[in-house]
Design a protein around this motif. Structure first.
Motif, PDB file in Angstrom:
ATOM      1  N   PRO A  73       8.367   6.237   9.788  1.00 10.17           N
ATOM      2  CA  PRO A  73       8.562   7.092  10.963  1.00 10.17           C
ATOM      3  C   PRO A  73       9.863   6.719  11.684  1.00 10.17           C
ATOM      4  CG  PRO A  73       6.305   6.268  10.871  1.00 10.17           C
ATOM      5  CD  PRO A  73       7.067   5.525   9.822  1.00 10.17           C
ATOM      6  N   PHE A  74      10.562   7.695  12.193  1.00  7.72           N
ATOM      7  CA  PHE A  74      11.841   7.485  12.895  1.00  7.72           C
ATOM      8  C   PHE A  74      12.888   6.854  11.972  1.00  7.72           C
ATOM      9  CE2 PHE A  74       8.241   6.467  15.794  1.00  7.72           C
ATOM     10  CZ  PHE A  74       8.204   7.675  16.473  1.00  7.72           C
ATOM     11  N   GLU A  75      12.808   7.174  10.681  1.00  4.81           N
ATOM     12  CA  GLU A  75      13.732   6.580   9.702  1.00  4.81           C
ATOM     13  C   GLU A  75      15.186   6.880  10.043  1.00  4.81           C
ATOM     14  OE1 GLU A  75      16.317   6.859   6.208  1.00  4.81           O
ATOM     15  OE2 GLU A  75      15.291   8.589   7.083  1.00  4.81           O
ATOM     16  N   ALA A  76      15.445   8.031  10.644  1.00 11.60           N
ATOM     17  CA  ALA A  76      16.809   8.391  11.016  1.00 11.60           C
ATOM     18  C   ALA A  76      17.384   7.461  12.078  1.00 11.60           C
ATOM     19  CB  ALA A  76      16.854   9.842  11.510  1.00 11.60           C
ATOM     20  N   GLU A  77      16.509   6.735  12.789  1.00 12.55           N
ATOM     21  CA  GLU A  77      16.968   5.829  13.840  1.00 12.55           C
ATOM     22  C   GLU A  77      17.131   4.392  13.349  1.00 12.55           C
ATOM     23  OE1 GLU A  77      14.571   6.280  17.389  1.00 12.55           O
ATOM     24  OE2 GLU A  77      14.231   8.398  16.919  1.00 12.55           O
ATOM     25  N   VAL A  78      16.919   4.168  12.059  1.00 16.10           N
ATOM     26  CA  VAL A  78      17.177   2.852  11.473  1.00 16.10           C
ATOM     27  C   VAL A  78      18.659   2.821  11.134  1.00 16.10           C
ATOM     28  CG1 VAL A  78      16.565   1.203   9.673  1.00 16.10           C
ATOM     29  CG2 VAL A  78      14.842   2.784  10.561  1.00 16.10           C
ATOM     30  N   THR A  79      19.461   2.246  12.024  1.00 17.15           N
ATOM     31  CA  THR A  79      20.920   2.343  11.924  1.00 17.15           C
ATOM     32  C   THR A  79      21.583   0.969  11.907  1.00 17.15           C
ATOM     33  OG1 THR A  79      21.088   2.521  14.334  1.00 17.15           O
ATOM     34  CG2 THR A  79      20.939   4.573  13.087  1.00 17.15           C
ATOM     35  N   CYS A  80      22.796   0.944  11.445  1.00 15.98           N
ATOM     36  CA  CYS A  80      23.567  -0.297  11.352  1.00 15.98           C
ATOM     37  C   CYS A  80      24.051  -0.742  12.733  1.00 15.98           C
ATOM     38  CB  CYS A  80      24.793  -0.099  10.458  1.00 15.98           C
ATOM     39  SG  CYS A  80      24.432   0.460   8.785  1.00 15.98           S
ATOM     40  N   ASP A  81      24.039  -2.024  12.947  1.00 16.58           N
ATOM     41  CA  ASP A  81      24.650  -2.611  14.136  1.00 16.58           C
ATOM     42  C   ASP A  81      25.984  -3.260  13.785  1.00 16.58           C
ATOM     43  OD1 ASP A  81      24.322  -3.455  17.041  1.00 16.58           O
ATOM     44  OD2 ASP A  81      24.618  -5.412  16.074  1.00 16.58           O
ATOM     45  N   GLN A  82      26.042  -3.840  12.591  1.00 15.12           N
ATOM     46  CA  GLN A  82      27.258  -4.473  12.066  1.00 15.12           C
ATOM     47  C   GLN A  82      27.472  -4.008  10.627  1.00 15.12           C
ATOM     48  OE1 GLN A  82      29.441  -6.441  13.647  1.00 15.12           O
ATOM     49  NE2 GLN A  82      28.300  -6.430  15.584  1.00 15.12           N
ATOM     50  N   PRO A  83      28.674  -3.996  10.137  1.00 17.08           N
ATOM     51  CA  PRO A  83      29.951  -4.218  10.834  1.00 17.08           C
ATOM     52  C   PRO A  83      30.316  -3.034  11.735  1.00 17.08           C
ATOM     53  CG  PRO A  83      30.367  -3.505   8.597  1.00 17.08           C
ATOM     54  CD  PRO A  83      28.879  -3.677   8.709  1.00 17.08           C
ATOM     55  N   ASN A 114       0.848  -1.186   0.000  1.00 17.37           N
ATOM     56  CA  ASN A 114       0.000   0.000   0.000  1.00 17.37           C
ATOM     57  C   ASN A 114       0.891   1.245   0.000  1.00 17.37           C
ATOM     58  OD1 ASN A 114      -1.723   2.107   0.676  1.00 17.37           O
ATOM     59  ND2 ASN A 114      -2.885   0.902   2.149  1.00 17.37           N
ATOM     60  N   PRO A 115       0.706   2.173  -0.951  1.00 15.67           N
ATOM     61  CA  PRO A 115       1.554   3.364  -1.013  1.00 15.67           C
ATOM     62  C   PRO A 115       1.567   4.186   0.271  1.00 15.67           C
ATOM     63  CG  PRO A 115       0.240   3.172  -3.007  1.00 15.67           C
ATOM     64  CD  PRO A 115      -0.276   2.139  -2.051  1.00 15.67           C
ATOM     65  N   SER A 116       0.511   4.064   1.078  1.00 12.77           N
ATOM     66  CA  SER A 116       0.445   4.835   2.324  1.00 12.77           C
ATOM     67  C   SER A 116       0.921   4.041   3.542  1.00 12.77           C
ATOM     68  CB  SER A 116      -0.988   5.322   2.558  1.00 12.77           C
ATOM     69  OG  SER A 116      -1.873   4.224   2.718  1.00 12.77           O
ATOM     70  N   LEU A 117       1.463   2.847   3.321  1.00 15.16           N
ATOM     71  CA  LEU A 117       1.935   2.021   4.432  1.00 15.16           C
ATOM     72  C   LEU A 117       2.964   2.762   5.278  1.00 15.16           C
ATOM     73  CD1 LEU A 117       2.264  -0.752   5.890  1.00 15.16           C
ATOM     74  CD2 LEU A 117       4.078  -1.256   4.228  1.00 15.16           C
ATOM     75  N   GLN A 118       2.767   2.723   6.611  1.00 12.43           N
ATOM     76  CA  GLN A 118       3.734   3.246   7.560  1.00 12.43           C
ATOM     77  C   GLN A 118       4.374   2.067   8.286  1.00 12.43           C
ATOM     78  OE1 GLN A 118       4.219   6.980   8.165  1.00 12.43           O
ATOM     79  NE2 GLN A 118       3.447   6.583   6.081  1.00 12.43           N
ATOM     80  N   ILE A 119       5.704   2.008   8.263  1.00  8.72           N
ATOM     81  CA  ILE A 119       6.413   0.867   8.843  1.00  8.72           C
ATOM     82  C   ILE A 119       7.494   1.364   9.793  1.00  8.72           C
ATOM     83  CG2 ILE A 119       7.837   0.753   6.752  1.00  8.72           C
ATOM     84  CD1 ILE A 119       8.241  -2.204   7.302  1.00  8.72           C
ATOM     85  N   ILE A 120       7.537   0.814  10.996  1.00  6.56           N
ATOM     86  CA  ILE A 120       8.547   1.182  11.987  1.00  6.56           C
ATOM     87  C   ILE A 120       9.560   0.048  12.096  1.00  6.56           C
ATOM     88  CG2 ILE A 120       8.971   1.818  14.386  1.00  6.56           C
ATOM     89  CD1 ILE A 120       6.289   3.138  14.478  1.00  6.56           C
ATOM     90  N   LEU A 121      10.844   0.394  11.952  1.00  3.77           N
ATOM     91  CA  LEU A 121      11.916  -0.604  11.836  1.00  3.77           C
ATOM     92  C   LEU A 121      13.015  -0.421  12.876  1.00  3.77           C
ATOM     93  CD1 LEU A 121      12.225  -0.340   7.958  1.00  3.77           C
ATOM     94  CD2 LEU A 121      11.302  -2.309   9.198  1.00  3.77           C
TER      95      LEU A 121
END
Length: 336
Positions: free
Chosen positions: A305-315, A272-279
């Protein structure tokens, strides 16, 4: 003149009815009475038994809150045959009689939040008019299909905050009209592939706060009306690529606070184009397998939402870097 007298008589009669009804209220309770209905709230300390004495006969709403009620019998509700809403909130109930609802044929909503219910008898919710059932924050270890009749009219079921380790397709088969199912905060570890198959009207499904590690590809294949899917705070390590492919109406998907390292290629294709997903809150591994999510985030930042907080853990060299800020060389992805 006769008309004036008639109007006066009717007004006095209605006033007298309200006055007498207002005087009819159990001790330790408060009552709000209208001509055709009454609302009773019992939330004062000291109440240790069901307040049968003094209940207005036209009671449609009864809320007993934060008391040591401890016990309720079917006969207790016979005093309020017009009851539409019953809340027994934090009332120390360890059990319920199987015929609890027999004398309240109009009951639409039953809220049993915060009691000590462990086992419930067969047919306890076998009630034709019941549309909303809340058994939140009790001690249930099993959700028994025998609680309900076949083809129940239930629309909303909240079993969150219990100790359920499984949920059966046999139970949900009896609830074909269900629109909302809340299983948050239980101990579910695995879901049978067909468990939600009969829920063709389901719009909201809350599976948050359990111990799910993975989901089978067909888990939601028959829930085409699903709009809200909450999977956060589980132990999900991977997801099937086609898990969401039939969910064209999905508006909210919460996957935060799991153990996901990658999303499979194609998972969000056709969403859905309007889908909101938190990751957020996943240990994302920013290598070549991250290419699908990386590209999807780049193209759909408004959906996250909070896309800036979707960050790498590895490497370690990329730890805490925003996934969408990476370039193809950092991910080890070949340029097209």
């Amino acid at each position: 003149m006769k008309l004036l007298l008639l109007v006066t008589f009717v007004a006095l009669a209605e006033f007298d009815y309200k006055r007498r009804s207002a005087l009819s209220c159990p001790n330790l309770c408060s009552c709000s009475t209208e001509s055709s209905s009454a609302e009773v709230v019992c939330s004062k300390g000291g109440l240790t038994g069901f307040p049968k004495s003094g209940l207005p006969p036209n009671t449609t709403t009864l809320s007993i809150q934060n008391t040591n009620l401890g016990r309720i019998a079917a006969g207790d509700l016979s005093a309020v045959p017009s009851l539409n809403y019953l809340q027994l909130y934090h009332t120390s109930l360890p059990s319920l009689p199987s015929d609890l609802l027999v004398s309240v044929p109009r009951l639409d909503t039953l809220d049993l939040t915060g009691n000590e219910l462990v086992n419930l008898p067969a047919n306890v919710f076998n009630h034709g008019s019941l549309h909303s059932l809340v058994v939140r924050n009790n001690r249930l270890v099993e959700a028994n299909p025998a609680w309900f009749s076949d083809n129940s009219s239930l629309l909303h079921l909240d079993l969150s905050g219990n100790q359920l380790t499984s949920i059966s397709a046999a139970l949900l088969h009896k609830l074909p009209l269900l629109q909302t199912l809340d299983l948050d905060g239980n101990n579910l570890q695995e879901l049978p592939a067909d468990v939600f198959r009969s829920l063709r009207h389901l719009e909201t499904l809350n599976l948050a706060g359990n111990k799910l590690i993975t989901l089978k590809p067909q888990t939601f294949a028959h829930n085409l009306k699903l709009k809200h899917l909450y999977l956060q705070e589980n132990r999900l390590q991977d997801l099937p690529a086609n898990l969401l492919h039939r969910l064209q109406q999905l508006e909210f998907l919460l996957l935060n606070q799991n153990q996901l390292r990658h999303l499979p290629t194609g998972l969000l294709d056709g969403a859905n184009p309007s889908l909101q997903i938190i990751l957020t809150g996943n240990p994302w591994e920013c290598d070549g397998k991250m290419e699908y999510l990386w590209k999807w985030l780049t193209d759909h930042r408004q959906n996250v939402p909070f896309e800036a907080e979707v960050t790498c853990d590895q490497p370690k060299t990329l730890k805490n870097l925003q996934v969408s800020s990476l370039n193809d060389s950092q991910l080890g992805v070949r340029r097209q």
